[in-house]
Scaffold this active site. Sequence first.
Site, PDB file in Angstrom:
ATOM      1  N   LYS A  13     -27.946  58.072  15.791  1.00 22.96           N
ATOM      2  CA  LYS A  13     -26.792  58.561  15.013  1.00 22.96           C
ATOM      3  C   LYS A  13     -26.993  58.339  13.512  1.00 22.96           C
ATOM      4  CE  LYS A  13     -23.934  55.761  17.150  1.00 22.96           C
ATOM      5  NZ  LYS A  13     -24.884  55.049  18.041  1.00 22.96           N
ATOM      6  N   ARG A  88     -14.881  54.513  18.889  1.00 20.63           N
ATOM      7  CA  ARG A  88     -15.615  53.844  19.957  1.00 20.63           C
ATOM      8  C   ARG A  88     -14.700  53.478  21.122  1.00 20.63           C
ATOM      9  NH1 ARG A  88     -20.070  51.766  16.625  1.00 20.63           N
ATOM     10  NH2 ARG A  88     -21.630  50.724  17.887  1.00 20.63           N
ATOM     11  N   ARG A 127     -36.458  48.515  15.674  1.00 19.74           N
ATOM     12  CA  ARG A 127     -35.678  48.992  14.527  1.00 19.74           C
ATOM     13  C   ARG A 127     -35.649  47.976  13.387  1.00 19.74           C
ATOM     14  NH1 ARG A 127     -29.556  51.150  15.098  1.00 19.74           N
ATOM     15  NH2 ARG A 127     -29.071  49.138  16.017  1.00 19.74           N
ATOM     16  N   ARG A 161     -31.578  43.541  12.558  1.00 16.08           N
ATOM     17  CA  ARG A 161     -30.200  43.192  12.885  1.00 16.08           C
ATOM     18  C   ARG A 161     -30.145  42.124  13.970  1.00 16.08           C
ATOM     19  NH1 ARG A 161     -27.113  48.808  13.556  1.00 16.08           N
ATOM     20  NH2 ARG A 161     -26.111  47.497  15.128  1.00 16.08           N
ATOM     21  N   ARG A 172     -24.098  45.342  24.326  1.00 16.38           N
ATOM     22  CA  ARG A 172     -23.671  46.572  23.640  1.00 16.38           C
ATOM     23  C   ARG A 172     -23.726  47.778  24.572  1.00 16.38           C
ATOM     24  NH1 ARG A 172     -27.723  46.250  19.150  1.00 16.38           N
ATOM     25  NH2 ARG A 172     -26.832  48.138  18.248  1.00 16.38           N
TER      26      ARG A 172
HETATM   27  P1  ADP Z   1     -25.295  51.060  16.601  1.00 18.85           P
HETATM   28  O1  ADP Z   1     -25.727  51.846  15.379  1.00 18.85           O
HETATM   29  O2  ADP Z   1     -26.434  50.309  17.163  1.00 18.85           O
HETATM   30  O3  ADP Z   1     -24.583  51.891  17.595  1.00 18.85           O
HETATM   31  P2  ADP Z   1     -23.278  50.004  14.818  1.00 18.85           P
HETATM   32  O4  ADP Z   1     -24.045  49.668  13.583  1.00 18.85           O
HETATM   33  O5  ADP Z   1     -22.539  51.285  14.840  1.00 18.85           O
HETATM   34  O6  ADP Z   1     -24.282  49.948  16.065  1.00 18.85           O
HETATM   35  O7  ADP Z   1     -22.254  48.854  15.162  1.00 18.85           O
HETATM   36  C1  ADP Z   1     -22.621  47.490  15.126  1.00 18.85           C
HETATM   37  C2  ADP Z   1     -21.460  46.641  15.604  1.00 18.85           C
HETATM   38  O8  ADP Z   1     -20.342  46.807  14.711  1.00 18.85           O
HETATM   39  C3  ADP Z   1     -20.895  46.978  16.978  1.00 18.85           C
HETATM   40  O9  ADP Z   1     -21.630  46.380  18.043  1.00 18.85           O
HETATM   41  C4  ADP Z   1     -19.462  46.416  16.863  1.00 18.85           C
HETATM   42  O10 ADP Z   1     -19.457  45.006  16.959  1.00 18.85           O
HETATM   43  C5  ADP Z   1     -19.103  46.772  15.427  1.00 18.85           C
HETATM   44  N1  ADP Z   1     -18.465  48.105  15.335  1.00 18.85           N
HETATM   45  C6  ADP Z   1     -18.963  49.218  14.715  1.00 18.85           C
HETATM   46  N2  ADP Z   1     -18.133  50.258  14.816  1.00 18.85           N
HETATM   47  C7  ADP Z   1     -17.054  49.813  15.517  1.00 18.85           C
HETATM   48  C8  ADP Z   1     -15.857  50.422  15.976  1.00 18.85           C
HETATM   49  N3  ADP Z   1     -15.598  51.731  15.735  1.00 18.85           N
HETATM   50  N4  ADP Z   1     -14.979  49.656  16.683  1.00 18.85           N
HETATM   51  C9  ADP Z   1     -15.238  48.366  16.928  1.00 18.85           C
HETATM   52  N5  ADP Z   1     -16.348  47.721  16.543  1.00 18.85           N
HETATM   53  C10 ADP Z   1     -17.264  48.432  15.839  1.00 18.85           C
HETATM   54  P1  ADP Z   2     -27.964  54.458  16.044  1.00 18.09           P
HETATM   55  O1  ADP Z   2     -27.388  54.638  14.656  1.00 18.09           O
HETATM   56  O2  ADP Z   2     -27.465  55.492  17.017  1.00 18.09           O
HETATM   57  O3  ADP Z   2     -27.795  53.061  16.571  1.00 18.09           O
HETATM   58  P2  ADP Z   2     -30.552  54.657  14.697  1.00 18.09           P
HETATM   59  O4  ADP Z   2     -30.445  55.914  13.896  1.00 18.09           O
HETATM   60  O5  ADP Z   2     -30.452  53.364  13.969  1.00 18.09           O
HETATM   61  O6  ADP Z   2     -29.536  54.706  15.952  1.00 18.09           O
HETATM   62  O7  ADP Z   2     -31.944  54.725  15.486  1.00 18.09           O
HETATM   63  C1  ADP Z   2     -32.360  53.645  16.325  1.00 18.09           C
HETATM   64  C2  ADP Z   2     -33.876  53.405  16.156  1.00 18.09           C
HETATM   65  O8  ADP Z   2     -34.591  54.485  16.744  1.00 18.09           O
HETATM   66  C3  ADP Z   2     -34.337  53.343  14.714  1.00 18.09           C
HETATM   67  O9  ADP Z   2     -35.384  52.414  14.650  1.00 18.09           O
HETATM   68  C4  ADP Z   2     -34.820  54.763  14.419  1.00 18.09           C
HETATM   69  O10 ADP Z   2     -35.850  54.786  13.426  1.00 18.09           O
HETATM   70  C5  ADP Z   2     -35.363  55.203  15.771  1.00 18.09           C
HETATM   71  N1  ADP Z   2     -35.133  56.619  16.096  1.00 18.09           N
HETATM   72  C6  ADP Z   2     -34.038  57.389  15.772  1.00 18.09           C
HETATM   73  N2  ADP Z   2     -34.154  58.636  16.295  1.00 18.09           N
HETATM   74  C7  ADP Z   2     -35.332  58.650  16.981  1.00 18.09           C
HETATM   75  C8  ADP Z   2     -36.021  59.656  17.759  1.00 18.09           C
HETATM   76  N3  ADP Z   2     -35.509  60.882  17.933  1.00 18.09           N
HETATM   77  N4  ADP Z   2     -37.207  59.314  18.311  1.00 18.09           N
HETATM   78  C9  ADP Z   2     -37.730  58.057  18.145  1.00 18.09           C
HETATM   79  N5  ADP Z   2     -37.140  57.071  17.434  1.00 18.09           N
HETATM   80  C10 ADP Z   2     -35.946  57.357  16.852  1.00 18.09           C
END
Ligand code: ADP
Ligand code: ADP
Length: 220
Positions: A13, A88, A127, A161, A172
């Site tokens: 994302k 979420r 990551r 992270r 998660r």
């Molecule tokens: P990822 O990119 O791996 O999906 P995020 O960076 O979006 O993770 O979120 C990291 C953490 O921040 C989540 O595990 C949660 O603890 C918190 N968080 C983010 N967005 C929300 C939300 N919309 N509601 C509740 N907690 C959130």
């Molecule tokens: P999210 O915001 O959904 O948690 P990220 O954008 O941070 O996900 O991506 C998670 C990890 O996967 C990062 O290390 C990113 O560089 C890698 N990544 C993202 N998209 C792809 C893809 N299509 N193929 C392989 N690796 C990816």
Amino acid sequence: MNVILLGPPGSGKGTQAKRFEQSCGIRHLATGDMLRAVASSSSEFGRRVKEIMDSGQLVPDAIIIDMIAARIAEPDCRDGFILDGFPRTVPQAQALDDMLAQRRLGIDHVILIEVNDAALIDRLSGRFSCAKCGASYHERYNRPRVEGVCDICGSREFVHRPDDRPEAVRARFEVYRRQTEPILPYYRARSLLRVIDGMAGIDNVTTEIAAILGVDAPHA
Ligand code: ADP
Ligand code: ADP
Ligand code: ZN
């Protein structure tokens, strides 16, 4: 144009949202990044938020809903936004509709990025992110163009992270299944939801999203 990107942790994302922010001038609103900024403060509230995030659980709906409501009211969101990490939960999705309706706005596209668990684990374990702007990189799949320098903001500081360690990742995934997946029927029922194959390479996923949004695919 207002867009929601949905998908499990590690589905890509943030990586995709950043590309469209740069090319389309719509704001990338990442609730994880906003909360990490709060968690880095030394206040009692910051410590509480950090504890919840590090464990892989969600922060309370009321906190994040207020943050998003304030954020979308800012002038830089006038031309639209791409939500990454919000909503979420079902109450968050409902609150989003209410706050948009009050501003006579709506959601144009909801895109679910599907990726299997094995690939998610592989992505999260490799990551690393820019400490300044939050841009995501991967040790094997997505290194900065210039080694050690963020493509987006030029910073040279990167972080892993704390919630990307295996115990927190398991929590998660479980939270995603139990609390976030139930919002899919909410958008499906309104014919807003489009599902794309997030197993493809980063550029191919970008092309798929661009086609749904009806814009030119941004270059990396
Ligand atoms: P990822 O990119 O791996 O999906 P995020 O960076 O979006 O993770 O979120 C990291 C953490 O921040 C989540 O595990 C949660 O603890 C918190 N968080 C983010 N967005 C929300 C939300 N919309 N509601 C509740 N907690 C959130
Ligand atoms: P999210 O915001 O959904 O948690 P990220 O954008 O941070 O996900 O991506 C998670 C990890 O996967 C990062 O290390 C990113 O560089 C890698 N990544 C993202 N998209 C792809 C893809 N299509 N193929 C392989 N690796 C990816
Ligand atoms: Zn950066």
